[in-house]
Design an enzyme around this catalytic site. Structure first.
Site, short mmCIF file in Angstrom:
data_model
loop_
_atom_site.label_atom_id
_atom_site.label_comp_id
_atom_site.label_asym_id
_atom_site.label_seq_id
_atom_site.Cartn_x
_atom_site.Cartn_y
_atom_site.Cartn_z
N VAL A 258 -10.30 -14.03 -16.54
CA VAL A 258 -9.51 -14.51 -17.82
C VAL A 258 -8.41 -15.39 -17.53
CG1 VAL A 258 -8.21 -13.37 -19.80
CG2 VAL A 258 -10.09 -12.15 -18.82
N ASP B 294 2.15 0.74 3.91
CA ASP B 294 2.21 -0.38 4.69
C ASP B 294 2.02 -1.68 3.85
OD1 ASP B 294 -0.60 -1.03 4.32
OD2 ASP B 294 -0.90 0.37 6.03
N HIS C 240 -13.02 -0.11 -6.91
CA HIS C 240 -12.56 0.00 -8.45
C HIS C 240 -11.49 -1.19 -8.58
CE1 HIS C 240 -10.36 1.66 -11.64
NE2 HIS C 240 -11.41 2.09 -12.32
N ASP D 191 0.94 -1.19 -0.06
CA ASP D 191 -0.35 0.05 0.03
C ASP D 191 0.87 1.24 -0.19
OD1 ASP D 191 -1.72 2.07 0.50
OD2 ASP D 191 -2.80 1.11 2.12
N SER E 199 -11.29 1.26 -17.66
CA SER E 199 -10.82 0.62 -16.40
C SER E 199 -11.23 -0.88 -16.51
CB SER E 199 -11.38 1.11 -15.21
OG SER E 199 -10.72 2.28 -14.92
N ASP F 25 -0.94 4.38 2.24
CA ASP F 25 -0.57 4.43 3.71
C ASP F 25 0.75 3.88 4.18
OD1 ASP F 25 -3.40 5.72 4.53
OD2 ASP F 25 -4.02 3.64 4.32
N ALA G 161 -1.07 5.85 -20.56
CA ALA G 161 -1.53 5.08 -21.84
C ALA G 161 -0.94 5.36 -23.05
CB ALA G 161 -3.12 4.84 -21.74
#
Length: 433
Positions: free
Chosen positions: A225, A198, A214, A193, A378, A196, A324
């Site tokens: 897949v 951690d 998300h 992460d 996304s 934060d 992208a």
């Protein structure tokens, strides 16, 4: 996992940054993030009060800092190179300070710390009709996208295990993941992460703040897949779905080599980036070049087999979005297509985008053991990331640029500004050599 780079010593600060809203959701963390700022200068899309600077020599840091009112103690340093995140101490505007720095012969480059976000944007999350709507397990496994991309044919060839008997690894740089979701059981490796700072890259927040879920949604599509592959979750976006250039650059280097030891093979074979910004940056371009096996001598591990898959954005226009649109060998930009094999109206389009992939009404995992249906590039990107993982498993010596070419050339021809739609079955059944 252990952290052996400079971020062992420095806590990475995720800044509160205001990016563009591109579609229908948002994401971020209810934890207090270290070094969080209230806003960016004049509501621009970068972190207030700091600049990213590369110097020709580390010995120039004190002099440059003194001349341009920068704190000589860096907020962070990228690896061992003289690349720094520096704080402005006289209240100057970020744009003005960058303009001064780029004209100094001691400075290789200087730029704002631009923000990144999920293409689905920031705002409310996954309540029905806003963000993702509630779905079902059967809608996840029996939805239209796997049929359209001929997934069943592909999985008869490979399901994500390489020729060496080891699972392919896909890093998901996103909002984190719900480790307790039943559908993701057995699919996840330890991650990190960077919000934060951690070892717990779990989703943070709730349905009312940003596109909560998300990253979990993206991970579920990769698992669909490439079910025998493994996912490395890396949290780079806060609960509003916002991150920044510095954090993303460090996370890319981490994904390529999590333990910092180039002699151990623990890095990702595929990286999924369902995030974007309208701003091009030197730092991200350099990192992407390096991790994909090219570029200058940069503090990251290079791998010519590593594929980076990036959502093209939900702008509905031809405006290039980054990372992208970086044009790096081994990076593939992904647009979103509909069930009717048309480019989704919200999808960014352009010749720099190599392939379209199903991105409308896509059902996947969301926090709390639930399933949700979402729209966006996304959702299109992880279907391509999973396909790249299957190709890597089946053809382990195939370089990343060849994998990207294989995905594009085996796609189904569709009308419009992006003319290849992902066909995973054909990609796996067509010999690329």
């Amino acid at each position: 996992m252990p952290m052996n780079r400079s971020y062992n010593k420095h806590r990475v600060a995720i800044a509160v940054l205001v990016l563009f809203i591109l579609a229908a959701a948002g994401l971020i963390s209810s934890k207090t993030t270290r070094g969080t700022l209230a806003a960016s200068d004049d509501n621009n899309d970068f972190v207030s009060g700091e600049v990213l600077v590369e110097l020709g020599s580390a010995g120039d840091l004190a002099g440059v800092a003194a001349k341009y009112a920068l704190d000589p103690k860096p907020l962070d340093q990228f690896g061992s190179r003289p690349i720094y995140r520096l704080r402005i101490i006289d209240g100057a505007r970020v744009e003005d300070r960058v303009d001064q720095l780029v004209h100094d012969g001691r400075v290789t480059f200087a730029e704002p710390n631009f923000t990144q976000t999920a293409p689905e944007g920031s705002g409310n999350g996954w309540s029905v009709g806003n963000g993702w709507s509630v779905g079902t397990p059967s809608a996840y496994t029996k939805q239209w996208a796997p049929v359209t991309i001929n997934l069943a044919d592909a999985q008869k060839v490979n399901r994500g295990i390489g020729k060496d008997g080891q699972p392919v690894r896909i890093a998901v740089l996103d909002t984190g993941v719900d480790f307790s979701h039943p559908a993701l059981s057995g699919h996840l490796l330890p991650g990190f992460d960077f919000v934060d700072f951690d070892n717990d890259p779990s989703e943070v927040g709730n349905q009312t703040i940003g596109p909560f879920g998300h990253g979990t949604h993206v991970a579920g599509l990769i698992a669909l897949v490439a079910p025998d592959a493994k996912i490395i979750p890396v949290r780079v976006l806060d609960q509003r779905g916002i991150g920044n250039t510095w954090v993303l650059a460090e996370a890319l280097a981490y994904a390529a080599d999590p333990d910092g030891n180039p002699f151990t093979h623990d890095g990702a074979d595929v990286i999924n980036l369902s995030l974007s910004t309208l701003r091009r940056t030197r730092l991200l371009k350099n990192v992407l070049d390096k991790v994909c096996g090219g570029g200058e001598d940069f503090p990251a591990i290079g791998n010519r087999n590593l594929v980076v898959v990036a959502a093209a954005g939900n702008g509905g226009d031809f405006t290039e979005q980054y990372p992208a649109a970086e044009g790096v060998n081994g990076l593939i930009a992904v647009a979103a297509s509909t069930q009717q094999d048309q480019l989704a109206s919200f999808s960014t389009r352009g010749s720099w985008i190599r392939v379209a992939s199903p991105g409308v009404g896509i059902t996947s995992t969301v926090p709390g053991g639930l399933y949700g249906t979402w729209n966006g590039t996304s959702m299109a990107a992880p279907l391509v990331a999973g396909t790249a993982a299957l190709l890597h498993a089946q053809y382990p010596t195939l370089e990343n640029a060849k994998i990207v070419d294989q995905i594009q050339k085996t796609g189904k021809r569709i009308d419009g500004p992006v003319q290849s739609r992902l066909d995973t079955g054909r990609a796996l059944k067509t010999n690329p050599n």
